[in-house]
Design a protein around this motif. Structure first.
Motif, PDB file in Angstrom:
ATOM      1  N   CYS A  36      37.437  42.940  47.705  1.00 58.05           N
ATOM      2  CA  CYS A  36      36.686  43.026  46.459  1.00 58.05           C
ATOM      3  C   CYS A  36      36.152  44.432  46.194  1.00 58.05           C
ATOM      4  O   CYS A  36      35.755  45.141  47.120  1.00 58.05           O
ATOM      5  CB  CYS A  36      35.521  42.029  46.510  1.00 58.05           C
ATOM      6  SG  CYS A  36      34.573  41.933  44.981  1.00 58.05           S
ATOM      7  N   LEU A  37      36.101  44.798  44.924  1.00 59.23           N
ATOM      8  CA  LEU A  37      35.560  46.098  44.529  1.00 59.23           C
ATOM      9  C   LEU A  37      34.053  46.203  44.776  1.00 59.23           C
ATOM     10  O   LEU A  37      33.523  47.297  44.912  1.00 59.23           O
ATOM     11  CB  LEU A  37      35.814  46.336  43.035  1.00 59.23           C
ATOM     12  CG  LEU A  37      37.233  46.673  42.627  1.00 59.23           C
ATOM     13  CD1 LEU A  37      37.352  46.683  41.109  1.00 59.23           C
ATOM     14  CD2 LEU A  37      37.639  48.022  43.185  1.00 59.23           C
ATOM     15  N   HIS A  38      33.360  45.079  44.809  1.00 58.71           N
ATOM     16  CA  HIS A  38      31.899  45.079  44.939  1.00 58.71           C
ATOM     17  C   HIS A  38      31.416  45.160  46.388  1.00 58.71           C
ATOM     18  O   HIS A  38      30.228  45.260  46.628  1.00 58.71           O
ATOM     19  CB  HIS A  38      31.307  43.821  44.293  1.00 58.71           C
ATOM     20  CG  HIS A  38      31.684  43.659  42.861  1.00 58.71           C
ATOM     21  ND1 HIS A  38      31.364  44.579  41.888  1.00 58.71           N
ATOM     22  CD2 HIS A  38      32.381  42.691  42.233  1.00 58.71           C
ATOM     23  CE1 HIS A  38      31.831  44.172  40.731  1.00 58.71           C
ATOM     24  NE2 HIS A  38      32.455  43.034  40.922  1.00 58.71           N
ATOM     25  N   CYS A  88      27.120  43.110  49.443  1.00 57.95           N
ATOM     26  CA  CYS A  88      27.657  43.001  48.089  1.00 57.95           C
ATOM     27  C   CYS A  88      26.877  43.929  47.164  1.00 57.95           C
ATOM     28  O   CYS A  88      25.648  43.918  47.151  1.00 57.95           O
ATOM     29  CB  CYS A  88      27.550  41.556  47.590  1.00 57.95           C
ATOM     30  SG  CYS A  88      28.151  41.338  45.906  1.00 57.95           S
ATOM     31  N   GLU A  92      32.125  36.068  41.726  1.00 61.59           N
ATOM     32  CA  GLU A  92      32.147  37.432  41.187  1.00 61.59           C
ATOM     33  C   GLU A  92      33.249  38.294  41.796  1.00 61.59           C
ATOM     34  O   GLU A  92      33.239  39.511  41.640  1.00 61.59           O
ATOM     35  CB  GLU A  92      30.785  38.097  41.427  1.00 61.59           C
ATOM     36  CG  GLU A  92      29.632  37.388  40.760  1.00 61.59           C
ATOM     37  CD  GLU A  92      29.728  37.375  39.247  1.00 61.59           C
ATOM     38  OE1 GLU A  92      30.226  38.358  38.662  1.00 61.59           O
ATOM     39  OE2 GLU A  92      29.303  36.371  38.645  1.00 61.59           O
ATOM     40  N   PHE A  93      34.193  37.672  42.470  1.00 59.53           N
ATOM     41  CA  PHE A  93      35.278  38.406  43.121  1.00 59.53           C
ATOM     42  C   PHE A  93      36.041  39.247  42.106  1.00 59.53           C
ATOM     43  O   PHE A  93      36.408  38.784  41.033  1.00 59.53           O
ATOM     44  CB  PHE A  93      36.239  37.419  43.793  1.00 59.53           C
ATOM     45  CG  PHE A  93      37.452  38.066  44.401  1.00 59.53           C
ATOM     46  CD1 PHE A  93      37.334  38.903  45.494  1.00 59.53           C
ATOM     47  CD2 PHE A  93      38.707  37.836  43.876  1.00 59.53           C
ATOM     48  CE1 PHE A  93      38.450  39.495  46.062  1.00 59.53           C
ATOM     49  CE2 PHE A  93      39.832  38.413  44.433  1.00 59.53           C
ATOM     50  CZ  PHE A  93      39.702  39.251  45.532  1.00 59.53           C
ATOM     51  N   ASP A  94      36.252  40.511  42.428  1.00 56.99           N
ATOM     52  CA  ASP A  94      37.009  41.433  41.578  1.00 56.99           C
ATOM     53  C   ASP A  94      38.049  42.121  42.457  1.00 56.99           C
ATOM     54  O   ASP A  94      37.722  43.021  43.241  1.00 56.99           O
ATOM     55  CB  ASP A  94      36.072  42.450  40.938  1.00 56.99           C
ATOM     56  CG  ASP A  94      36.727  43.253  39.842  1.00 56.99           C
ATOM     57  OD1 ASP A  94      37.877  42.952  39.469  1.00 56.99           O
ATOM     58  OD2 ASP A  94      36.079  44.199  39.343  1.00 56.99           O
ATOM     59  N   ALA A  95      39.288  41.679  42.351  1.00 63.15           N
ATOM     60  CA  ALA A  95      40.364  42.166  43.210  1.00 63.15           C
ATOM     61  C   ALA A  95      40.635  43.653  43.002  1.00 63.15           C
ATOM     62  O   ALA A  95      40.531  44.169  41.897  1.00 63.15           O
ATOM     63  CB  ALA A  95      41.639  41.379  42.942  1.00 63.15           C
ATOM     64  N   SER A  96      41.005  44.306  44.094  1.00 65.42           N
ATOM     65  CA  SER A  96      41.304  45.729  44.060  1.00 65.42           C
ATOM     66  C   SER A  96      42.568  46.009  44.874  1.00 65.42           C
ATOM     67  O   SER A  96      42.670  45.582  46.017  1.00 65.42           O
ATOM     68  CB  SER A  96      40.134  46.501  44.656  1.00 65.42           C
ATOM     69  OG  SER A  96      40.492  47.825  44.920  1.00 65.42           O
ATOM     70  N   GLU A 155      40.253  32.884  42.903  1.00 65.87           N
ATOM     71  CA  GLU A 155      40.394  34.231  43.466  1.00 65.87           C
ATOM     72  C   GLU A 155      41.860  34.662  43.465  1.00 65.87           C
ATOM     73  O   GLU A 155      42.170  35.813  43.196  1.00 65.87           O
ATOM     74  CB  GLU A 155      39.811  34.295  44.878  1.00 65.87           C
ATOM     75  CG  GLU A 155      38.308  34.191  44.924  1.00 65.87           C
ATOM     76  CD  GLU A 155      37.768  32.785  44.692  1.00 65.87           C
ATOM     77  OE1 GLU A 155      38.538  31.802  44.786  1.00 65.87           O
ATOM     78  OE2 GLU A 155      36.569  32.671  44.409  1.00 65.87           O
ATOM     79  N   LYS A 180      42.812  35.831  40.078  1.00 62.53           N
ATOM     80  CA  LYS A 180      42.317  37.187  39.844  1.00 62.53           C
ATOM     81  C   LYS A 180      43.198  38.222  40.543  1.00 62.53           C
ATOM     82  O   LYS A 180      43.461  39.292  39.995  1.00 62.53           O
ATOM     83  CB  LYS A 180      40.866  37.312  40.301  1.00 62.53           C
ATOM     84  CG  LYS A 180      39.911  36.514  39.430  1.00 62.53           C
ATOM     85  CD  LYS A 180      38.493  36.602  39.929  1.00 62.53           C
ATOM     86  CE  LYS A 180      37.559  35.770  39.065  1.00 62.53           C
ATOM     87  NZ  LYS A 180      36.162  35.849  39.515  1.00 62.53           N
ATOM     88  N   MET A 229      45.417  41.177  38.687  1.00 62.32           N
ATOM     89  CA  MET A 229      45.338  42.562  39.125  1.00 62.32           C
ATOM     90  C   MET A 229      46.718  43.076  39.522  1.00 62.32           C
ATOM     91  O   MET A 229      47.118  44.174  39.156  1.00 62.32           O
ATOM     92  CB  MET A 229      44.355  42.675  40.306  1.00 62.32           C
ATOM     93  CG  MET A 229      44.247  44.061  40.926  1.00 62.32           C
ATOM     94  SD  MET A 229      45.433  44.480  42.237  1.00 62.32           S
ATOM     95  CE  MET A 229      45.162  43.227  43.447  1.00 62.32           C
TER      96      MET A 229
END
Length: 86
Positions: free
Chosen positions: A7-9, A16, A30-34, A64, A67, A71
């Motif tokens: 995750c980006l966070h 986190c 709030e998972f944001d793949a990178s 997830e 997401k 990405m």
């Protein structure tokens, strides 16, 4: 392995950035793949399928995984641009 590692966070101090508790499983709202979290060298990635298979191997599921798929498809355009000579 936790979802935060992709995750980006997720910060270097293992917290986190958004202030959420670190989940024990492989899910987070709030998972944001990178891409850089899946490949230490983004130039090693060759296709969206490769990234999706890696995520599945590591146990990423449901929302997830969607997401990650978004990405990977977004980044796949950059894979093609790297391979096409100008």
């Amino acid at each position: 392995m936790i979802i935060c590692e992709f995750c980006l966070h997720y910060r270097q101090d293992f917290k986190c950035q958004l202030g959420h508790n670190i989940p024990k499983g492989m899910s987070c709202g709030e998972f944001d793949a990178s891409l850089k979290e899946f490949c230490s060298n983004p130039n090693d990635a060759v296709s969206a399928d490769q990234i999706i298979k890696m995520a599945t191997f590591f146990g990423v599921k449901r929302t997830e995984l969607k997401k990650v798929r978004l990405m990977a498809l977004r980044e796949e355009k950059s894979f093609a641009a790297r391979e096409t000579p100008e």
